[in-house]
Motif scaffolding. Structure first.
Motif, mmCIF file in Angstrom:
data_model
loop_
_atom_site.group_PDB
_atom_site.id
_atom_site.type_symbol
_atom_site.label_atom_id
_atom_site.label_comp_id
_atom_site.label_asym_id
_atom_site.label_seq_id
_atom_site.Cartn_x
_atom_site.Cartn_y
_atom_site.Cartn_z
ATOM 1 N N SER A 30 0.848 -1.196 0.000
ATOM 2 C CA SER A 30 0.000 0.000 0.000
ATOM 3 C C SER A 30 0.883 1.245 0.000
ATOM 4 C CB SER A 30 -0.905 0.011 1.228
ATOM 5 O OG SER A 30 -0.119 0.169 2.402
ATOM 6 N N TYR A 31 0.254 2.394 -0.224
ATOM 7 C CA TYR A 31 1.026 3.641 -0.215
ATOM 8 C C TYR A 31 1.618 3.929 1.164
ATOM 9 C CZ TYR A 31 0.450 5.422 -4.932
ATOM 10 O OH TYR A 31 0.552 5.600 -6.301
ATOM 11 N N LYS A 32 0.858 3.670 2.230
ATOM 12 C CA LYS A 32 1.416 3.974 3.557
ATOM 13 C C LYS A 32 2.595 3.056 3.888
ATOM 14 C CE LYS A 32 -2.019 1.294 6.215
ATOM 15 N NZ LYS A 32 -3.150 1.436 7.193
ATOM 16 N N HIS A 33 2.536 1.811 3.413
ATOM 17 C CA HIS A 33 3.663 0.915 3.660
ATOM 18 C C HIS A 33 4.835 1.222 2.721
ATOM 19 C CE1 HIS A 33 0.728 -1.656 5.910
ATOM 20 N NE2 HIS A 33 1.776 -1.699 6.705
ATOM 21 N N ALA A 34 4.545 1.715 1.516
ATOM 22 C CA ALA A 34 5.634 2.138 0.625
ATOM 23 C C ALA A 34 6.384 3.310 1.237
ATOM 24 C CB ALA A 34 5.072 2.520 -0.741
ATOM 25 N N LEU A 35 5.654 4.235 1.839
ATOM 26 C CA LEU A 35 6.293 5.364 2.515
ATOM 27 C C LEU A 35 7.109 4.882 3.704
ATOM 28 C CD1 LEU A 35 6.739 8.381 2.990
ATOM 29 C CD2 LEU A 35 4.557 8.434 4.245
ATOM 30 N N LEU A 36 6.518 4.009 4.525
ATOM 31 C CA LEU A 36 7.221 3.484 5.698
ATOM 32 C C LEU A 36 8.506 2.772 5.297
ATOM 33 C CD1 LEU A 36 7.538 2.519 8.644
ATOM 34 C CD2 LEU A 36 5.927 0.670 8.112
ATOM 35 N N ARG A 37 8.429 1.862 4.332
ATOM 36 C CA ARG A 37 9.606 1.083 3.944
ATOM 37 C C ARG A 37 10.664 1.970 3.294
ATOM 38 N NH1 ARG A 37 6.844 -4.498 1.496
ATOM 39 N NH2 ARG A 37 5.461 -4.852 3.278
ATOM 40 N N SER A 38 10.225 2.969 2.563
ATOM 41 C CA SER A 38 11.195 3.896 1.945
ATOM 42 C C SER A 38 11.953 4.671 3.010
ATOM 43 C CB SER A 38 10.475 4.867 1.002
ATOM 44 O OG SER A 38 9.870 4.185 -0.071
ATOM 45 N N LEU A 39 11.241 5.115 4.039
ATOM 46 C CA LEU A 39 11.893 5.878 5.108
ATOM 47 C C LEU A 39 12.884 5.009 5.876
ATOM 48 C CD1 LEU A 39 8.790 7.868 6.413
ATOM 49 C CD2 LEU A 39 10.812 8.847 5.298
ATOM 50 N N ILE A 40 12.514 3.757 6.144
ATOM 51 C CA ILE A 40 13.432 2.847 6.844
ATOM 52 C C ILE A 40 14.664 2.575 5.980
ATOM 53 C CG2 ILE A 40 13.727 0.495 7.709
ATOM 54 C CD1 ILE A 40 10.745 0.564 8.496
ATOM 55 N N LEU A 41 14.440 2.284 4.696
ATOM 56 C CA LEU A 41 15.560 2.000 3.794
ATOM 57 C C LEU A 41 16.443 3.226 3.612
ATOM 58 C CD1 LEU A 41 17.007 0.040 1.938
ATOM 59 C CD2 LEU A 41 15.328 0.556 0.151
ATOM 60 N N ALA A 42 15.834 4.421 3.607
ATOM 61 C CA ALA A 42 16.617 5.655 3.454
ATOM 62 C C ALA A 42 17.632 5.784 4.586
ATOM 63 C CB ALA A 42 15.686 6.870 3.424
ATOM 64 N N ARG A 43 17.216 5.443 5.804
ATOM 65 C CA ARG A 43 18.139 5.504 6.940
ATOM 66 C C ARG A 43 19.321 4.548 6.732
ATOM 67 N NH1 ARG A 43 17.219 10.006 8.626
ATOM 68 N NH2 ARG A 43 16.020 10.492 10.499
ATOM 69 N N LYS A 44 19.060 3.378 6.170
ATOM 70 C CA LYS A 44 20.140 2.415 5.925
ATOM 71 C C LYS A 44 21.088 2.931 4.841
ATOM 72 C CE LYS A 44 20.236 -0.990 7.770
ATOM 73 N NZ LYS A 44 20.760 -1.378 9.090
ATOM 74 N N LEU A 45 20.533 3.564 3.799
ATOM 75 C CA LEU A 45 21.370 4.046 2.693
ATOM 76 C C LEU A 45 22.219 5.249 3.100
ATOM 77 C CD1 LEU A 45 18.932 3.729 -0.366
ATOM 78 C CD2 LEU A 45 20.681 2.114 0.421
ATOM 79 N N GLU A 46 21.824 5.931 4.177
ATOM 80 C CA GLU A 46 22.618 7.069 4.649
ATOM 81 C C GLU A 46 24.000 6.633 5.125
ATOM 82 O OE1 GLU A 46 20.162 8.814 7.615
ATOM 83 O OE2 GLU A 46 19.016 10.046 6.185
ATOM 84 N N GLY A 47 24.173 5.341 5.341
ATOM 85 C CA GLY A 47 25.475 4.850 5.778
ATOM 86 C C GLY A 47 26.488 4.711 4.661
#
Length: 506
Positions: A30-47
């Protein structure tokens, strides 16, 4: 506005609506889960290192979320072609752009038999490393307002690079094309001015994301408009794609003629019943393909035109304004003009010239390529190196690449036109093309390339009814497997080298 802001606003508006259907894994996001997963993955990619971030993942929910997450961090995804020479393409991209990290998939490397390249990190490992704390933190961020979510991310500008793509390289070495948030959003807006789509529509994400056609129309366009993307990992899985269109009630399908021909061949009655828009581009649409879709499914193919450098759409036909054979009317926020191929003077209506394009969806220039920018960018106008003309009713007609014109006996000959005539003259099922080879007496001559032997005399007799003698092929060469790009377009660079080698050693 940036693509990140547009996506976040869309996700908050359409939270429970289905955003992604992943036909490979079966995941429905869903859109809300796409947003959630993107935000979590973004934190990982910041490394990983800032700046450019390689992405080499087939069309899946994981690919979409990686692109969104990388963009959220201010990193610029470099989309890498894995259809052939994947390891070489990774290393070439790293060298040309000066970055190291490439997000990819172990499953992909195993499938395409690609060796691991220094700098690769794997999406499977990143997903497995997400801690409970990171999931909770991501959930808290995702529940914030639009402004709250955006405040937790780096500040982005509409003129920031949002992707690095490579041109197809069908005629010469690929160029590096940077596109901005403004470029892609302007193109989405322009296409919206020509075609009707929005929340409730279902788009097939069949074109690979390392091509601009797929990257925009199969990823950012639907996910900034509240639509559902149905991803399939390869556009060559014809039966599986027909099943996806039928099962998921796809309403909008885009594809190259080569792929659409495959879908038509493997389709069953009712497969395209849900489709409202079928748009083809990237190559000339054969009349036989148009007829095939109408006769079998009562669906009209709408032809369009664009380039990587224009994000990509320049023009497109629409259901209420469709002129078959043309590539449609120019988008409302794009300007096009024709200039003489030698003098650069403006061409009158109906006269063939080089197609120049200008507008907010046109790139500002190639990456680190002074020579190409000097020759292709002219005071905001992009020289497509394509030839065409505008008719009296404002429809654009594409007649071929400038590189696929040649002078014989003082006359300009379009190899695309010769190819069209050849295609109608050879037996059904024979794949064909034409290339130019050097000729000591005439400067150049035309060679017909066919996938199997044909009655050359009969083919030439039929072609002679439409072409002058100087435009007829002077030789036929059989190449059983005519090389093609991952988009389905013929790889003219490889084909020309092959034919010239065959002719030289004949």
């Amino acid at each position: 506005m940036t693509l990140v802001e547009a996506f976040v606003r869309t996700a908050k508006t359409h939270g429970d609506r289905l955003a992604i259907v992943d036909r490979l894994t079966g995941h429905r996001v869903s859109y809300k889960h796409a947003l959630l997963r993107s935000l979590i993955l973004a934190r990982k990619l910041e490394g990983y290192d800032p700046g450019f971030l390689g992405v080499m993942i087939p069309n899946t929910a994981g690919a979409i979320l990686t692109v969104i997450a990388a963009t959220m961090t201010g990193r610029t995804p470099v989309m890498i072609n894995y259809s052939s020479g994947a390891a070489r393409n990774c290393q070439d991209a790293q060298r040309r752009l000066g970055f190291r990290t490439i997000v990819t998939s172990r499953a992909l490397l195993a499938k395409i038999k690609c060796p691991e390249v220094d700098g690769m990190v794997f999406l499977e490992d990143i997903a497995a490393s997400v801690s409970l704390f990171q999931k909770v933190a991501g959930s808290i961020r995702a529940t914030r307002s639009v402004d709250g979510v955006l405040a937790s991310l780096p500040t982005l500008s509409a003129d920031d690079k949002v992707v690095i793509l490579f041109t197809s390289g069908s005629e010469r070495s690929p160029k590096v094309v940077p596109l901005t948030h403004r470029n892609l959003l302007a193109n989405i807006d322009g296409v919206h001015g020509m075609l009707e789509f929005g929340p409730g529509d279902v788009v097939l994400g069949n074109l690979p994301y390392f091509h601009v056609f797929g990257f925009n129309t199969g990823l950012w366009l639907p996910l900034t408009n509240g639509m559902t993307v149905v991803t399939v990992p390869s556009p060559l899985e014809y039966r599986a794609i027909c099943a996806a269109i039928r099962d998921e009630r796809v309403t909008m399908l885009v594809g190259t003629p080569a792929f659409l021909a495959g879908y038509l061949q493997k389709s069953e009655p009712g497969d395209f019943e849900s489709t409202k828009l079928i748009v083809t581009g990237a190559d000339k649409c054969p009349e036989s393909l148009r007829q095939g879709y109408w006769e079998r499914h009562r669906r009209i193919l709408l032809e369009g035109y664009g380039t990587t450098e224009t994000s990509p759409v320049i023009s497109v036909n629409s259901p209420d304004r469709n002129r078959p054979g043309s590539v449609g009317r120019v988008l409302p926020n794009v300007e096009v003009r024709m200039v003489h191929y030698e003098t650069g003077d403006p061409c009158p209506t109906g006269a063939i010239g080089r197609i120049l394009a200008k507008g907010p969806s046109v790139m500002s220039g190639y990456f680190d390529d002074f020579e190409a920018n000097a020759t292709r960018m002219q005071r905001g106008w992009y020289d497509t190196q394509d030839m065409g003309y505008m008719d009296e009713d404002g429809y654009l007609w594409h007649v071929g690449r400038l590189a696929r014109f040649l002078k014989i006996g003082g006359e300009m000959v379009s190899l695309v036109h010769v190819e069209d005539v050849l295609e109608r003259a050879v037996p059904p099922g024979v794949v064909c093309s034409v290339v130019e080879v050097p000729d000591a007496a005439r400067g150049a001559r035309i060679v017909a390339v066919v996938s199997e032997a044909v009655d050359e005399r009969e083919v030439l007799r039929q072609m002679g009814g439409e072409l002058p003698n100087f435009a007829l092929p002077k030789q036929f060469v059989v190449v059983p497997e005519i090389p093609k790009m991952s988009s389905g377009k013929i790889d003219f660079r490889t084909l020309t080298e092959t034919v010239r080698g065959l002719v030289r050693h004949a």
